[in-house]
Design an enzyme around this catalytic site. Structure first.
Site, PDB file in Angstrom:
ATOM      1  N   THR A 159       0.848  -1.204   0.000  1.00 47.02           N
ATOM      2  CA  THR A 159       0.000   0.000   0.000  1.00 47.02           C
ATOM      3  C   THR A 159       0.878   1.248   0.000  1.00 47.02           C
ATOM      4  O   THR A 159       1.778   1.368   0.841  1.00 47.02           O
ATOM      5  CB  THR A 159      -0.891   0.004   1.258  1.00 47.02           C
ATOM      6  OG1 THR A 159      -1.561  -1.243   1.324  1.00 47.02           O
ATOM      7  CG2 THR A 159      -1.898   1.133   1.214  1.00 47.02           C
ATOM      8  N   CYS A 207      -2.472  -1.150   8.724  1.00 46.17           N
ATOM      9  CA  CYS A 207      -3.175  -0.732   7.500  1.00 46.17           C
ATOM     10  C   CYS A 207      -4.064   0.476   7.783  1.00 46.17           C
ATOM     11  O   CYS A 207      -3.697   1.598   7.464  1.00 46.17           O
ATOM     12  CB  CYS A 207      -4.021  -1.882   6.955  1.00 46.17           C
ATOM     13  SG  CYS A 207      -3.033  -3.141   6.152  1.00 46.17           S
TER      14      CYS A 207
END
Ligand code: NAD
Length: 452
Positions: free
Chosen positions: A142, A287
């Site tokens: 990410t 995350c």
């Protein structure tokens, strides 16, 4: 030069954690392509800089609990290695290394940059020895929009001497970005069941990468027009979730002042068709609590200071401390002496049913409670106690002590084992007049838990 053979290519996965390992297993499966029905016969090289991880995986042990021993030993690995020469045999390089933040809450791209250098090194060797097809480099970590093209590709170009371009030249490679969307600990939404967003550095690369993932992802793929869109799509999935939870946390704080149960309010509001169902809670891990900072960092580089995203982050980051203060308040209301009270925290991982300890906000609760000198036990059936000791310096048990009763219990993580506890089991560990603080809404209502 041609792109690699879709059915028979060799794939190196760089970074064998929660994301990389399940991906290796899926690619190595000798299965039929979901799109064309053709037999897939790919080889996988798993690469990680952590030697211990490599030797554990070779022996069939996955500490993340995502892959069982049988699947691990059965998988058709070409190799599991920390040697760059070995991955030089690959045609496709997929990068799944961590993208954390530093102490200033800014992106720490060091692992990604190092992994890009590793791939560049491998490409240099591959170019000299094999040079059989256009190598494809795909990033799954990410990142903020622009990272792949502004940071990663230039590193590979500089270090390998190859060019990322669509041309007839021999010294080229292609690149793409395809974010991972798995949810560790979730047995219903596995890799192949989640639509994969794909993108490429040019049309041909994008098409190849989309077909590659389409072959192993049953749920299908969603090709985007360019790499930046795919990067942005991933980052906003987690940012949206973070903000929604922050709103629920703010509501929980307001409703506590109003003396009403937030979960009851949400249940009532949730009967309207367009009420979006989120719950308050701790936002930890690497995350949801981290990715929004990637977006805000890039926005600030471009001269815009995000308001909502950073406000949401602040609320969620302070939630552990607020919960600890609420618990202390409840204990004090009952005139229980804090220093003499026994308290138990159930759950320490950042989320339910997985052993992941990274950035767990339960630690914030522990830190705040320690100031009040309670006798504190922490129990989590999913963690490795020595790992918890190394990272947090805490003695965490896997099981609730047999002979102990508590003045206060804080249920922090909804592990299956806690959900399955019977009333009798709860009563066995509760003193008369004890407080049960239930962050997750899993304690039987007849025990009168205090809820968020
Ligand atoms: N875990 C999730 O739920 C999840 C879901 C979707 C996306 N992501 C993203 O995927 C990426 C990876 O996350 P993860 O949870 O798998 O991380 P992880 O920490 O579980 O695993 C990363 C692995 O990469 C290895 N590594 C670190 N630097 C390396 C390097 N330079 N070369 C080779 N190996 C290296 C580490 O040793 C580790 O084994 C992150 O960007 C994360 O944000 C994670």
């Amino acid at each position: 030069m041609k792109f690699p053979d879709l059915q028979k290519c060799t794939v190196a996965v760089i970074g064998l954690g929660y994301v990389g390992l399940p991906l290796c297993i899926e690619i190595a499966k000798k299965q039929k392509c979901y799109k064309t029905g053709k037999q897939l016969n790919r080889k996988v090289i798993g690469f990680d800089i952590d030697e211990e991880r490599i030797s554990e995986l070779k022996s069939g042990f996955d500490k993340t609990n995502e892959v069982n021993k049988k699947s691990l030993l059965k998988a058709d690995f070409f190799d599991l290695t920390n040697k760059i020469e070995i991955i030089a045999n690959a045609d496709v390089f997929i990068i799944t290394v961590p993208t954390p933040i530093n102490e200033n809450k800014q992106p720490d791209l060091i692992p990604l940059e190092k992994a890009s250098r590793t791939v560049a090194e491998a490409l240099k060797i591959r170019f000299k020895t094999l040079n059989k097809s256009i190598p494809i480099v795909i990033y799954e970590s990410t990142v903020y929009p622009g990272t792949t093209q502004e940071i990663c590709i230039p590193i590979i170009e500089k270090e390998s001497g190859l060019l990322c371009e669509d041309s007839d030249k021999k010294n080229i490679f292609a690149c793409g970005y395809s974010p991972e969307r798995i949810n560790p600990g979730d047995s219903r939404h596995r890799l192949k069941d989640i639509v994969k967003v794909t993108s490429g550095s040019d049309n041909k690369a994008a098409k190849w990468i989309n077909s590659f993932y389409g072959s192993i992802i049953k749920a299908g793929t969603h090709p985007t027009k360019n790499i930046k869109i795919a990067e942005a799509a991933k980052i906003i999935e987690n940012t949206q979730r973070d903000i929604n939870i922050a709103l629920m946390n703010e509501l929980a704080i307001i409703f506590k002042l109003l003396n009403i149960d937030t979960l009851d309010v949400l249940e009532a509001a949730g009967t309207k068709w367009n009420f979006i169902k989120f719950k308050p809670g701790l936002v930890g891990g690497h995350c949801i609590g981290v990715d929004p900072y990637y977006l805000t960092y890039k926005a600030q580089l471009l001269g815009y200071k995000p308001e909502i995203v950073l406000a949401g982050r602040r609320i969620n980051d302070d939630m552990g401390k607020w919960v600890a203060e609420q618990l202390i308040l409840e204990i004090s209301k009952k005139n229980i002496s804090l220093v003499r009270s026994n308290a138990l925290i159930l759950g320490f991982t950042f989320k339910e049913n997985c052993p992941d300890l990274r950035n767990t906000k339960v630690f914030d609760i522990v830190k705040a409670l320690r100031e009040y000198k309670l006798n504190l036990d922490i129990v989590d059936p999913r963690i490795n106690p020595s790992e918890a000791k190394n990272i947090y310096g805490l003695d965490i048990k896997n099981n609730i002590p047999n002979s102990k009763k508590y003045d206060a219990i804080l249920c922090a993580v909804a592990h299956k084992k806690f959900i399955e506890m019977s009333n009798a089991e709860w009563k066995r560990i509760l003193k008369v007049n004890a407080i049960v603080y239930d962050l997750k809404g899993i304690v039987p209502r007849e025990l009168n838990p205090i809820r968020l």
